[in-house]
Design a protein around this motif. Structure first.
Motif, PDB file in Angstrom:
ATOM      1  N   ALA A  68       3.440   9.212  -9.155  1.00 42.78           N
ATOM      2  CA  ALA A  68       4.526   8.894  -8.236  1.00 42.78           C
ATOM      3  C   ALA A  68       4.287   7.552  -7.550  1.00 42.78           C
ATOM      4  O   ALA A  68       5.213   6.753  -7.374  1.00 42.78           O
ATOM      5  N   GLY A  69       3.040   7.298  -7.161  1.00 42.83           N
ATOM      6  CA  GLY A  69       2.721   6.017  -6.549  1.00 42.83           C
ATOM      7  C   GLY A  69       2.929   4.861  -7.505  1.00 42.83           C
ATOM      8  O   GLY A  69       3.464   3.808  -7.127  1.00 42.83           O
ATOM      9  N   ALA A  70       2.525   5.046  -8.755  1.00 37.89           N
ATOM     10  CA  ALA A  70       2.702   3.984  -9.749  1.00 37.89           C
ATOM     11  C   ALA A  70       4.178   3.731 -10.026  1.00 37.89           C
ATOM     12  O   ALA A  70       4.604   2.581 -10.213  1.00 37.89           O
ATOM     13  N   ALA A  71       4.987   4.797 -10.047  1.00 42.39           N
ATOM     14  CA  ALA A  71       6.419   4.640 -10.295  1.00 42.39           C
ATOM     15  C   ALA A  71       7.088   3.852  -9.164  1.00 42.39           C
ATOM     16  O   ALA A  71       8.043   3.108  -9.413  1.00 42.39           O
ATOM     17  N   ARG A  72       6.592   4.003  -7.947  1.00 40.39           N
ATOM     18  CA  ARG A  72       7.173   3.303  -6.798  1.00 40.39           C
ATOM     19  C   ARG A  72       6.641   1.877  -6.671  1.00 40.39           C
ATOM     20  O   ARG A  72       7.314   1.009  -6.084  1.00 40.39           O
ATOM     21  N   ALA A  73       5.485   1.615  -7.211  1.00 37.34           N
ATOM     22  CA  ALA A  73       4.812   0.325  -7.013  1.00 37.34           C
ATOM     23  C   ALA A  73       5.532  -0.820  -7.717  1.00 37.34           C
ATOM     24  O   ALA A  73       6.141  -0.638  -8.769  1.00 37.34           O
ATOM     25  N   GLY A  74       5.435  -2.015  -7.114  1.00 39.22           N
ATOM     26  CA  GLY A  74       6.058  -3.190  -7.699  1.00 39.22           C
ATOM     27  C   GLY A  74       5.082  -4.268  -8.090  1.00 39.22           C
ATOM     28  O   GLY A  74       5.489  -5.354  -8.496  1.00 39.22           O
ATOM     29  N   GLY A  75       3.789  -3.994  -7.980  1.00 38.27           N
ATOM     30  CA  GLY A  75       2.786  -5.013  -8.257  1.00 38.27           C
ATOM     31  C   GLY A  75       2.490  -5.207  -9.728  1.00 38.27           C
ATOM     32  O   GLY A  75       2.822  -4.371 -10.568  1.00 38.27           O
ATOM     33  N   ASP A  76       1.833  -6.343 -10.027  1.00 31.59           N
ATOM     34  CA  ASP A  76       1.386  -6.633 -11.391  1.00 31.59           C
ATOM     35  C   ASP A  76       0.160  -5.802 -11.758  1.00 31.59           C
ATOM     36  O   ASP A  76      -0.070  -5.481 -12.915  1.00 31.59           O
ATOM     37  N   VAL A  77      -0.646  -5.496 -10.730  1.00 31.89           N
ATOM     38  CA  VAL A  77      -1.874  -4.731 -10.915  1.00 31.89           C
ATOM     39  C   VAL A  77      -1.807  -3.507 -10.014  1.00 31.89           C
ATOM     40  O   VAL A  77      -1.409  -3.599  -8.850  1.00 31.89           O
ATOM     41  N   LEU A  78      -2.188  -2.371 -10.556  1.00 30.97           N
ATOM     42  CA  LEU A  78      -2.257  -1.132  -9.781  1.00 30.97           C
ATOM     43  C   LEU A  78      -3.722  -0.867  -9.453  1.00 30.97           C
ATOM     44  O   LEU A  78      -4.573  -0.855 -10.340  1.00 30.97           O
ATOM     45  N   PHE A  79      -3.998  -0.658  -8.174  1.00 33.47           N
ATOM     46  CA  PHE A  79      -5.365  -0.336  -7.742  1.00 33.47           C
ATOM     47  C   PHE A  79      -5.316   1.054  -7.112  1.00 33.47           C
ATOM     48  O   PHE A  79      -4.684   1.255  -6.074  1.00 33.47           O
ATOM     49  N   PHE A  80      -5.950   1.999  -7.767  1.00 28.31           N
ATOM     50  CA  PHE A  80      -5.994   3.368  -7.268  1.00 28.31           C
ATOM     51  C   PHE A  80      -7.276   3.568  -6.462  1.00 28.31           C
ATOM     52  O   PHE A  80      -8.371   3.238  -6.927  1.00 28.31           O
TER      53      PHE A  80
ATOM     54  N   VAL B 166       0.869  -1.170   0.000  1.00 29.27           N
ATOM     55  CA  VAL B 166       0.000   0.000   0.000  1.00 29.27           C
ATOM     56  C   VAL B 166       0.907   1.222   0.000  1.00 29.27           C
ATOM     57  O   VAL B 166       1.797   1.346   0.848  1.00 29.27           O
ATOM     58  N   ILE B 167       0.691   2.101  -0.959  1.00 27.55           N
ATOM     59  CA  ILE B 167       1.515   3.299  -1.098  1.00 27.55           C
ATOM     60  C   ILE B 167       0.612   4.521  -0.948  1.00 27.55           C
ATOM     61  O   ILE B 167      -0.319   4.718  -1.730  1.00 27.55           O
ATOM     62  N   VAL B 168       0.882   5.310   0.076  1.00 24.15           N
ATOM     63  CA  VAL B 168       0.170   6.572   0.270  1.00 24.15           C
ATOM     64  C   VAL B 168       1.066   7.692  -0.234  1.00 24.15           C
ATOM     65  O   VAL B 168       2.216   7.815   0.194  1.00 24.15           O
ATOM     66  N   VAL B 169       0.549   8.484  -1.149  1.00 29.85           N
ATOM     67  CA  VAL B 169       1.300   9.630  -1.668  1.00 29.85           C
ATOM     68  C   VAL B 169       0.655  10.889  -1.101  1.00 29.85           C
ATOM     69  O   VAL B 169      -0.451  11.262  -1.500  1.00 29.85           O
ATOM     70  N   ASP B 170       1.323  11.499  -0.152  1.00 29.61           N
ATOM     71  CA  ASP B 170       0.770  12.689   0.485  1.00 29.61           C
ATOM     72  C   ASP B 170       1.221  13.939  -0.266  1.00 29.61           C
ATOM     73  O   ASP B 170       2.412  14.212  -0.389  1.00 29.61           O
ATOM     74  N   ASP B 171       0.238  14.675  -0.752  1.00 28.07           N
ATOM     75  CA  ASP B 171       0.491  15.811  -1.630  1.00 28.07           C
ATOM     76  C   ASP B 171       0.637  17.104  -0.825  1.00 28.07           C
ATOM     77  O   ASP B 171      -0.126  18.052  -1.000  1.00 28.07           O
ATOM     78  N   ALA B 172       1.627  17.110   0.075  1.00 28.82           N
ATOM     79  CA  ALA B 172       1.932  18.280   0.907  1.00 28.82           C
ATOM     80  C   ALA B 172       0.745  18.677   1.781  1.00 28.82           C
ATOM     81  O   ALA B 172       0.374  19.856   1.858  1.00 28.82           O
TER      82      ALA B 172
END
Length: 370
Positions: free
Chosen positions: A82-94, A45-51
Motif C-alpha cells: 500500500a505504501g509503494a502504491a501511494r509513493a511517488g519517488g524514483d526510489v522506495l526505501f522501506f 514519508v509514508i506511514v502505513v498503520d496496520d490497524a
C-alpha cells in the motif's frame, strides 16, 4: 529497454520512505525523527498503520508524513504494498517502525545504487547495540543480527526489508510482496527478483533496531519464520512450474519479473550443521538409558553445534566477555531447536499439500500475489 536501465543519480533522485507499522508506539517517534534528520532528505514519508490499537497513529500525526490507516490488520506485506502504491519517488526505501536510521542511511543507499547499476536491491545492517536496551535476550538478538548481516556485506542472495532501498521499476517488475505471507515475505520477494539484478548488503546503511526482548516471543518468532520459510521458499523449489512468461508462472505474469526463477540462494552449511547438531543432541539423550556408551550420540551433536557456531560465539565472547558467551551458547542452542521444529513442520505441511501427478492443486488464500 535493458533491465538494468534504472541507474540512480543521488542528486535528483526522489526517495519515498515507507514505514509499515503495527503497535509500535514505543519506537515510532524515534523512527520518524531519524528519517527527518537524514543528510539526504526524503521527498516523502509514508506511514502505513496496520490497524494499530496503541498510540501509533497519534505519534505519526506529529510529523509531516502521509498516514495510511488500515481498518483491519492485513500484515506487513499488504502495508508495504500500500505504501509503494501511494509513493511517488524514483526510489522506495522501506524501513520498519522499530528502527532508527543512521543520519546518512538514505545517502549511502543511493550512492550504492549509483555505484552499481546492476544492483536491484540495497539492504542495510543493524548496529550492534539496540535502539532501546531491554535485557539480555534483546542484547543477544541484536548482536547476532549485526553479526550475520555484516558477514553478508557485498553481493548476497537473500533479500531483507527491514531497512532496504530499491528503484521503483524493480519493485513493480517483481510485483510487490505476497500478501498471503506474514513471515519470510522479504525472503520470498527476492526469489522473484530477476537474475539480472544483484542484491547488495551495505554496512554503510545502518540502523538501530529495537528487537524482541523476551525468550518466549523470541523463540516463537524464529519457529514461525522458519515454518513459513520452509513452505514459501524451500518447498516452492520442489514444485515444477511453468517457465517464466507463460500463464500461471509466478515470475512471468504481466507486471512481474520475466527473467526466470532466481537460483536458490546458497545453503549456509554452518546453519544446517548447527540445526542438525542441536536436534541430535536432544533426540539422542533418551538413548543413554539403553547404554552409557550411547552418550556419544548427543555429545557428537553438541560438538557439531558448537563447531558450526564457533564464529558467532567467538564474536559474542570478544564483544561481551565469558559470561555473555555462556548465555549466547544457550540462546543459540534454543534458537536452532525452534528453527528445526519450524522447518520440519513447514516442510511436512508442504509435502502433504503437494499435488499428486496428474492433479491440479486447488487455489488457497494468499496463493495469488499483488
Amino acid at each position: 529497454m535493458s533491465p538494468l536501465d534504472h541507474t540512480v543519480d543521488p542528486r535528483p533522485a526522489r526517495v519515498s520512505v515507507i514505514v509499515p507499522n503495527y503497535n509500535k508506539e514505543k519506537t515510532l517517534r524515534a523512527c520518524l525523527a531519524a528519517i527527518y534528520a537524514q543528510s539526504f532528505p526524503p521527498a516523502e514519508v509514508i506511514v502505513v498503520d496496520d490497524a494499530s490499537t496503541d498510540r501509533s497513529p497519534r505519534i505519526a500525526a506529529e510529523f509531516p508524513c502521509t498516514l495510511l490507516a488500515f481498518p483491519v490488520n492485513r500484515g506487513v506485506s499488504a502495508a508495504r504494498n500500500a505504501g509503494a502504491a501511494r509513493a511517488g519517488g524514483d526510489v522506495l526505501f522501506f524501513v520498519d517502525s522499530d528502527i532508527a536510521l543512521a543520519p546518512d542511511a538514505l545517502a549511502e543507499a543511493l550512492a550504492e545504487l549509483r555505484a552499481h547499476p546492476e544492483c536491484g536491491v540495497v539492504q542495510g545492517i543493524y548496529e550492534m547495540t539496540p535502539l532501546f536496551a531491554d535485557g539480555p535476550v534483546e542484547s543477544y538478538k541484536t548482536l547476532f543480527e549485526h553479526f550475520w548481516r555484516r558477514r553478508d556485506v557485498g553481493v548476497t542472495a537473500t533479500t531483507m526489508f527491514a531497512l532496504t532501498a530499491l528503484p521503483r521499476p524493480v519493485f513493480e517488475l517483481v510485483g510487490g510482496f505476497d500478501e498471503g505471507l506474514r513471515d519470510a515475505e522479504d525472503i520470498e520477494f527476492g526469489t522473484r527478483l530477476p537474475t539480472a539484478y544483484e542484491i547488495r548488503t551495505s554496512d554503510r546503511v545502518l540502523g538501530r533496531h529495537d528487537d524482541v526482548d523476551r525468550l518466549g516471543p523470541y523463540l516463537s518468532e524464529h519457529f514461525r519464520r522458519a515454518r513459513t520459510y520452509a513452505g514459501a521458499v524451500v518447498a516452492a523449489r520442489w514444485v515444477p512450474g511453468p517457465s517464466a512468461g507463460t500463464p500461471g508462472s509466478t515470475v512471468g505474469a504481466p507486471g512481474r519479473a520475466n527473467s526466470g526463477r532466481r537460483a536458490p540462494h546458497r545453503i549456509d552449511v554452518g546453519s544446517v550443521v548447527g540445526l542438525l547438531g542441536s536436534a541430535v543432541a536432544v533426540a539422542g539423550l533418551p538413548l543413554t538409558a539403553r547404554s552409557p556408551w550411547l552418550l556419544a550420540v548427543p555429545l557428537a551433536g553438541l560438538v557439531g553445534f558448537l563447531g558450526a557456531d564457533r564464529a558467532l560465539l567467538g564474536f559474542a565472547f570478544r564483544q561481551r566477555g565469558p559470561g555473555f558467551l555462556l548465555f549466547a551458547v544457550g540462546m543459540r542452542f534454543l534458537t536452532h531447536l525452534s528453527e528445526f521444529a519450524g522447518l520440519a513442520l513447514g516442510l511436512t505441511r508442504a509435502l502433504l499439500r503437494r499435488p499428486r501427478p496428474g492433479r491440479v492443486a486447488p487455489l488457497t488464500p494468499g496463493s495469488t500475489r499483488w
